[in-house]
Design a protein around this motif. Structure first.
Motif, mmCIF file in Angstrom:
data_model
loop_
_atom_site.group_PDB
_atom_site.id
_atom_site.type_symbol
_atom_site.label_atom_id
_atom_site.label_comp_id
_atom_site.label_asym_id
_atom_site.label_seq_id
_atom_site.Cartn_x
_atom_site.Cartn_y
_atom_site.Cartn_z
ATOM 1 N N ILE A 1 102.116 59.290 17.894
ATOM 2 C CA ILE A 1 101.904 59.284 19.341
ATOM 3 C C ILE A 1 100.439 59.014 19.654
ATOM 4 N N VAL A 2 99.570 59.692 18.905
ATOM 5 C CA VAL A 2 98.139 59.535 19.135
ATOM 6 C C VAL A 2 97.736 58.069 19.032
ATOM 7 N N GLU A 3 98.220 57.421 18.001
ATOM 8 C CA GLU A 3 97.867 56.013 17.812
ATOM 9 C C GLU A 3 98.297 55.178 19.006
ATOM 10 N N VAL B 1 87.136 47.323 12.027
ATOM 11 C CA VAL B 1 85.712 47.655 12.113
ATOM 12 C C VAL B 1 85.158 47.498 13.526
ATOM 13 N N THR B 2 85.778 46.637 14.318
ATOM 14 C CA THR B 2 85.324 46.495 15.701
ATOM 15 C C THR B 2 85.613 47.755 16.500
ATOM 16 N N ILE B 3 86.810 48.255 16.328
ATOM 17 C CA ILE B 3 87.160 49.501 17.012
ATOM 18 C C ILE B 3 86.323 50.635 16.457
ATOM 19 N N VAL C 1 88.078 58.384 11.604
ATOM 20 C CA VAL C 1 88.854 58.079 10.399
ATOM 21 C C VAL C 1 89.462 56.693 10.549
ATOM 22 N N PRO C 2 89.706 56.024 9.432
ATOM 23 C CA PRO C 2 90.205 54.652 9.501
ATOM 24 C C PRO C 2 91.571 54.563 10.168
ATOM 25 N N ALA D 1 90.019 54.640 14.047
ATOM 26 C CA ALA D 1 89.470 53.280 14.053
ATOM 27 C C ALA D 1 90.555 52.219 13.907
ATOM 28 N N GLN D 2 91.791 52.657 13.751
ATOM 29 C CA GLN D 2 92.898 51.709 13.618
ATOM 30 C C GLN D 2 92.614 50.626 12.585
#
Lengths: 334, 334
Positions: free
Chosen positions: A78-80, B102-104, B67-68, B98-99
């Motif tokens: 959900i967070v994502e 690297v941009t995010i 976190v990534p 950060a999904q």
DNA sequence: CACCTATGGGTAAACGTTTACCCCTTCTCG
DNA sequence: CGAGAAGGGGTAAACGTTTACCCATAGGTG
């Protein structure tokens, strides 16, 4: 000392007002001055001070979110989704973990409100014990509850129809011929647990199925699934099907059944709830009720934005219909 | 309008200075005035404005963490441990995702720094592409890298010795008689992937094992484990053992092997890395390299606090030795 | 008693932005 | 040509705390 907008203005030979206007785009500024300000900012390495800005404007462009336990894999999904939505409108998300503890949950809620978040998204830990925290938060900032809700308190909510969802699972195993159906879930602290339990009882009753099958209520954790499995094995006969309150429980249960050489779905059918990442990787792949994370997130942000615009809007409660995903734990095709 | 410290002071019949001193405990105030201030604050429902406070003091009592990918179950476990540690010192954690981008990641880092967090904990997405973000952050606030690190940049780090960890796994399967050992992991973007790969090659070479077994590098996801499994099945013969770069990959791999009737550990041994919650629930339970989350978190906060006290401290890199957890995927007991 | 220190109180100046308000210039149009 | 509007600039007052600085009183000391 950090470089401030005053330094930028000075270097660019303009007033701070003009500098601020250029940097925030709040008003037209002649191109030549704008250019001067921008280069000045760049060459000085100017960094916007969001704290000062927040103090003055009363807005932070930040949304807070509190989940009961980040370790429960349903919540990260959900967070994502929420984070992706917020990104579209250039806002940031600050996420906090309540560690399943209403006291910590309250601290987190206060910390976020103290920092003037523009809104709060919360999955309340408890249907009753979280009420005070929610009430306090609502006084301070727009709030939307997701997934779970606090009972007897009028606040926006968006989630899946848990009652209906478990109903789908029960109907499914009934259609496969199960009559003795057990239910393994978490104790009725949260609205999810309550609604899922209610859904189970409703459909079982409707089909006139025996009411003396196990109803085991513990936590939403795999370990609980394991011990529930052992408990059921101790008191034979095994039910025809076990409907679980979430996927973690189901996965724990599957693990224990496997260890004890109980075959799923041949000896017993098993269903979960949530459709977390690992549900399809379980052995056997888990039949479960899918929560549409993206849709929940989209609706959640919509509600939050609406409430930010008008705090006096009537309370909205959006229940999304979940869907059943049939896999091999109930004999579904591959 | 919200109630401010000015209102409290007025109600209590004292100056704002005294009110502030009572509320923050920054200086002694006579008990009678203190009591007056406290009751005034309570009766007015005064709420500390953390933004104003942060602006004035330059500190926020908040730590940021990036976190990534929060969906990767290893990270929540670290986050939980870090959060518990911070709580002991009354600080709050703001978590960002950060999904894997690297941009995010950069946006998040800036957002946190803009909000004047007192420190930043980061698991960098990429060993090279995250360097600029890290460098910028280090200019602005104390930073500690956890788990992964950026290469060729001097900044504090705490993590597990990945190279050694994978070595343990390889030694283990070698001791069980495996000679043809495959490696399935993520492509070498992150330091973890690099170090784990290096550990694999080192031990394989040391034992003089064949170097023509599959080395498949994709992502740290279960889906990749599945497709890697299919790939290996396509090019027989199957290796004696598959050492995986993390547990998710291993679990995906196990799922696919199971579907294809490859028996683990009889036909092939499988190991993972991290020891996430689901590792012991996999079928069969997964032999893996455990990362000591609590210890990582404790060390991380220690480094961060040290750096907050003295920004010019020499860079510290703390590598904790991981341990092997033997389960049934390599024929382990239980 | 003169002096020094400790204690507890108040005043007002920061912290770095944003923006209400004012002013000047230029343009438009009758 | 004059009135009015529009555009673009500056000044300075907020936003709500914290704290440097100052002052008054009380107590201790030679």
């Amino acid at each position: 000392m950090a470089v401030t907008i005053r330094d930028v203005a000075e270097r660019a030979g303009v007033s701070v007002a003009t500098a601020s206007r250029v940097l925030t785009g709040s008003r037209n500024v002649s191109p030549v001055l704008a250019e001067r300000v921008n280069t000045a900012a760049r060459s000085l390495g100017y960094r916007h001070n969001a704290v000062a800005s927040a103090l003055r404007r009363g807005r932070t462009n930040t949304v807070g979110m509190i989940v009961p336990e980040i370790g429960n894999p349903f919540f990260p999904s959900i967070v994502e989704a929420v984070e992706r939505r917020l990104q579209e409108s250039g806002r940031d998300l600050f996420l906090c973990d309540a560690q399943q503890d209403v006291t910590i949950e309250r601290r987190r809620a206060r910390a976020l409100a103290d920092r003037q978040v523009d809104g709060l998204i919360i999955v309340p830990v408890s249907a009753t014990e979280s009420r005070a925290t929610l009430a306090e938060a609502v006084q301070r900032t727009p709030v939307v509850q997701v997934d779970r809700y606090v009972e007897d308190y009028p606040a926006d909510w968006v989630g899946v129809n848990d009652e209906l969802g478990v109903g789908l699972a029960v109907e499914h195993v009934v259609s496969l011929g199960a009559t003795r159906i057990a239910f393994v879930s978490a104790s009725l602290d949260s609205s999810s647990a309550q609604q899922r339990y209610a859904g189970f009882e409703r459909v079982v009753k409707r089909h006139g199925l025996p009411g003396d099958t196990p109803r085991l209520l513990g936590t939403f954790r795999a370990e609980w699934g394991r011990s529930a499995a052992l408990q059921m094995l101790a008191e034979q006969p095994l039910p025809d099907a076990v409907v679980c309150g979430n996927d973690e429980i189901a996965i724990g249960l599957l693990g224990e059944f496997r260890r004890c050489r109980i075959r799923v779905p041949e000896d017993v059918l098993v269903t979960g709830f949530d459709d977390i990442r690992f549900a399809q990787l379980a052995d056997p792949p888990l039949t479960t009720v899918r929560q549409p994370g993206e849709q929940l997130a989209a609706e959640c942000i919509r509600l939050l934005d609406a409430r930010m615009i008008d705090r006096d809007l009537p309370v909205q409660r959006v229940a999304i219909a979940p869907s059943l995903v049939v896999r091999e734990s109930t004999g579904g095709s591959s």
